[in-house]
Design a protein around this motif. Structure first.
Motif, PDB file in Angstrom:
ATOM      1  N   ALA A 138      11.143  -9.915  11.520  1.00  0.00           N
ATOM      2  CA  ALA A 138      11.105  -8.606  12.166  1.00  0.00           C
ATOM      3  C   ALA A 138      12.498  -8.030  12.388  1.00  0.00           C
ATOM      4  O   ALA A 138      13.461  -8.750  12.668  1.00  0.00           O
ATOM      5  CB  ALA A 138      10.376  -8.706  13.494  1.00  0.00           C
ATOM      6  N   GLN A 139      12.580  -6.713  12.252  1.00  0.00           N
ATOM      7  CA  GLN A 139      13.797  -5.998  12.584  1.00  0.00           C
ATOM      8  C   GLN A 139      13.733  -5.546  14.046  1.00  0.00           C
ATOM      9  O   GLN A 139      12.680  -5.429  14.638  1.00  0.00           O
ATOM     10  CB  GLN A 139      13.953  -4.774  11.677  1.00  0.00           C
ATOM     11  N   VAL A 140      14.917  -5.320  14.607  1.00  0.00           N
ATOM     12  CA  VAL A 140      15.024  -4.838  15.980  1.00  0.00           C
ATOM     13  C   VAL A 140      15.825  -3.536  15.959  1.00  0.00           C
ATOM     14  O   VAL A 140      16.901  -3.486  15.357  1.00  0.00           O
ATOM     15  CB  VAL A 140      15.728  -5.884  16.872  1.00  0.00           C
ATOM     16  N   PRO A 141      15.305  -2.487  16.588  1.00  0.00           N
ATOM     17  CA  PRO A 141      14.068  -2.434  17.375  1.00  0.00           C
ATOM     18  C   PRO A 141      12.838  -2.286  16.489  1.00  0.00           C
ATOM     19  O   PRO A 141      12.916  -1.754  15.377  1.00  0.00           O
ATOM     20  CB  PRO A 141      14.259  -1.184  18.234  1.00  0.00           C
ATOM     21  N   ALA A 142      11.710  -2.710  17.018  1.00  0.00           N
ATOM     22  CA  ALA A 142      10.441  -2.456  16.370  1.00  0.00           C
ATOM     23  C   ALA A 142      10.012  -1.021  16.671  1.00  0.00           C
ATOM     24  O   ALA A 142      10.522  -0.391  17.604  1.00  0.00           O
ATOM     25  CB  ALA A 142       9.389  -3.437  16.895  1.00  0.00           C
ATOM     26  N   PRO A 143       9.085  -0.468  15.899  1.00  0.00           N
ATOM     27  CA  PRO A 143       8.591   0.877  16.213  1.00  0.00           C
ATOM     28  C   PRO A 143       8.017   0.933  17.628  1.00  0.00           C
ATOM     29  O   PRO A 143       7.278   0.033  18.036  1.00  0.00           O
ATOM     30  CB  PRO A 143       7.506   1.115  15.163  1.00  0.00           C
ATOM     31  N   SER A 144       8.347   1.959  18.377  1.00  0.00           N
ATOM     32  CA  SER A 144       7.813   2.097  19.730  1.00  0.00           C
ATOM     33  C   SER A 144       6.372   2.589  19.719  1.00  0.00           C
ATOM     34  O   SER A 144       5.683   2.515  20.736  1.00  0.00           O
ATOM     35  CB  SER A 144       8.680   3.057  20.550  1.00  0.00           C
ATOM     36  N   ARG A 145       5.931   3.076  18.577  1.00  0.00           N
ATOM     37  CA  ARG A 145       4.537   3.489  18.380  1.00  0.00           C
ATOM     38  C   ARG A 145       4.251   3.364  16.883  1.00  0.00           C
ATOM     39  O   ARG A 145       5.179   3.365  16.067  1.00  0.00           O
ATOM     40  CB  ARG A 145       4.327   4.910  18.882  1.00  0.00           C
ATOM     41  N   PRO A 146       2.993   3.250  16.479  1.00  0.00           N
ATOM     42  CA  PRO A 146       2.684   3.106  15.051  1.00  0.00           C
ATOM     43  C   PRO A 146       3.219   4.280  14.237  1.00  0.00           C
ATOM     44  O   PRO A 146       3.158   5.432  14.664  1.00  0.00           O
ATOM     45  CB  PRO A 146       1.150   3.058  15.021  1.00  0.00           C
ATOM     46  N   ILE A 147       3.748   3.968  13.051  1.00  0.00           N
ATOM     47  CA  ILE A 147       4.215   4.990  12.118  1.00  0.00           C
ATOM     48  C   ILE A 147       3.118   5.211  11.089  1.00  0.00           C
ATOM     49  O   ILE A 147       2.812   4.307  10.310  1.00  0.00           O
ATOM     50  CB  ILE A 147       5.523   4.569  11.430  1.00  0.00           C
ATOM     51  N   PRO A 148       2.482   6.374  11.063  1.00  0.00           N
ATOM     52  CA  PRO A 148       1.410   6.605  10.096  1.00  0.00           C
ATOM     53  C   PRO A 148       1.906   6.459   8.663  1.00  0.00           C
ATOM     54  O   PRO A 148       3.018   6.883   8.328  1.00  0.00           O
ATOM     55  CB  PRO A 148       0.973   8.050  10.386  1.00  0.00           C
ATOM     56  N   LEU A 149       1.078   5.869   7.820  1.00  0.00           N
ATOM     57  CA  LEU A 149       1.424   5.629   6.418  1.00  0.00           C
ATOM     58  C   LEU A 149       0.508   6.428   5.519  1.00  0.00           C
ATOM     59  O   LEU A 149      -0.720   6.332   5.612  1.00  0.00           O
ATOM     60  CB  LEU A 149       1.305   4.143   6.096  1.00  0.00           C
ATOM     61  N   LEU A 150       1.107   7.227   4.641  1.00  0.00           N
ATOM     62  CA  LEU A 150       0.383   7.990   3.629  1.00  0.00           C
ATOM     63  C   LEU A 150       0.768   7.472   2.263  1.00  0.00           C
ATOM     64  O   LEU A 150       1.958   7.249   1.986  1.00  0.00           O
ATOM     65  CB  LEU A 150       0.708   9.476   3.752  1.00  0.00           C
ATOM     66  N   LEU A 151      -0.209   7.284   1.389  1.00  0.00           N
ATOM     67  CA  LEU A 151       0.045   6.890   0.011  1.00  0.00           C
ATOM     68  C   LEU A 151      -0.447   7.982  -0.927  1.00  0.00           C
ATOM     69  O   LEU A 151      -1.505   8.577  -0.711  1.00  0.00           O
ATOM     70  CB  LEU A 151      -0.659   5.574  -0.325  1.00  0.00           C
ATOM     71  N   GLY A 152       0.342   8.242  -1.969  1.00  0.00           N
ATOM     72  CA  GLY A 152      -0.058   9.202  -2.984  1.00  0.00           C
ATOM     73  C   GLY A 152      -0.319   8.497  -4.303  1.00  0.00           C
ATOM     74  O   GLY A 152       0.401   7.580  -4.688  1.00  0.00           O
ATOM     75  N   GLY A 153      -1.359   8.915  -5.000  1.00  0.00           N
ATOM     76  CA  GLY A 153      -1.728   8.313  -6.275  1.00  0.00           C
ATOM     77  C   GLY A 153      -3.226   8.210  -6.385  1.00  0.00           C
ATOM     78  O   GLY A 153      -3.934   8.215  -5.372  1.00  0.00           O
ATOM     79  N   ARG A 154      -3.731   8.105  -7.634  1.00  0.00           N
ATOM     80  CA  ARG A 154      -5.177   8.143  -7.786  1.00  0.00           C
ATOM     81  C   ARG A 154      -5.720   7.097  -8.750  1.00  0.00           C
ATOM     82  O   ARG A 154      -6.921   7.069  -9.023  1.00  0.00           O
ATOM     83  CB  ARG A 154      -5.621   9.538  -8.239  1.00  0.00           C
TER      84      ARG A 154
END
Length: 278
Positions: free
Chosen positions: A145-161
């Motif tokens: 793990a890196q420090v600091p960790a996210p203080s809240r979830p980071i939404p993840l979007l993926l593009g491709g089909r």
């Protein structure tokens, strides 16, 4: 509830002009803004283009509510450890407004030209999967793990089909994006994305109340007619019907890409089309 993003390719405009359009979107009912990620302008390498993460940080600092993202960041451009740190930092400085959009890389010639290798499309998807796994490790609090960790979830979007990309969407993504050139595939692909939510990139030839319909439509068709259903031209009433139809097919977010992204058009679209959905 439908979400509305301004898709704002950082090509052919100065940073101040791009910032003005993003700020206009923020005051005109848009929920977010998204940039693209290339080292040279697609199909126009002599046209200047600004770096994606730096510009996103700049715009985040000059807005208060607008969510910030990309369609999409190119996975080969950044080591996963660096990307993880950049994402956490931008999410923190923006007050949690950053969303991480990722793709495997759509322009092999660009990757070769700038020294990112000659991996096949299949290998690039495999590499993207490794990045997604790495991000979870860097953010999860284990020995890597890196420090600091996210203080809240980071939404993840993926593009491709493609089938392998859709598998990654089902396993990892909060959002999936369908590019404008494949809008017609929305009904067949939505059932394949699992619990991810669907977004659609849509090119719009927006005809304002006082706009010249013939001039706007002909110019948009000359430039973007090859998009097929990915281009729609019309006044507010027609566009409300169009986006409503895509919503009925499963789209929950729209990345609106204007054939003419004048601030006045962005504002009027927000005040008529977006407002028309309540």
């Amino acid at each position: 509830m439908i979400e509305w993003y301004l898709f704002l390719p950082q090509v052919g405009l100065g940073v101040d002009e791009l910032t003005l359009r993003a700020c206009t979107a923020e005051t005109s009912n848009f929920d977010g803004v998204a940039f693209l990620d290339h080292l040279e302008t697609p199909m126009a390498p002599a046209s200047p283009i600004w770096e994606a993460m730096t510009l996103a940080t700049w715009v985040a600092a000059r807005t208060e509510r607008l969510r910030i993202g990309h369609l999409v960041l190119c996975d080969p451009f950044r080591h996963s450890a660096v990307l993880a740190k950049q994402a956490v930092t931008l999410a923190e400085v923006s007050g949690g407004r950053f969303e991480l959009g990722l793709g495997s890389g759509s322009m092999p010639d660009e990757l070769v030209k700038f020294g990112f290798g000659t991996a096949t499309a299949r290998d690039r998807v495999t590499a993207l999967e490794r990045t997604l796994i790495d991000l979870k490790r860097y953010w999860a609090g284990d020995e890597a793990a890196q420090v600091p960790a996210p203080s809240r979830p980071i939404p993840l979007l993926l593009g491709g089909r493609g089938p392998r990309m859709l598998e990654l969407v089902r396993r990892h993504a909060d959002w999936w994006n369908l590019p404008a050139t494949h809008v017609h595939d929305l009904p067949s692909l939505v059932p394949q994305i699992g619990n991810a939510r669907a977004s659609v990139q849509q090119m719009v030839g927006f005809i304002g109340e006082d706009g010249d319909a013939e001039a706007v439509t002909s110019k948009a068709l000359r430039r973007y007619g090859h998009f097929g259903a990915g281009l729609v031209c019309g006044r507010a009433e027609k566009l409300i019907d169009h986006f409503g139809g895509l919503h009925d097919q499963g789209a929950q977010r729209f990345y609106v890409w204007f054939s003419n992204p004048a601030p006045e058009s962005i504002a009027e679209f927000g005040e008529t089309v977006i407002a028309g959905f309540g």
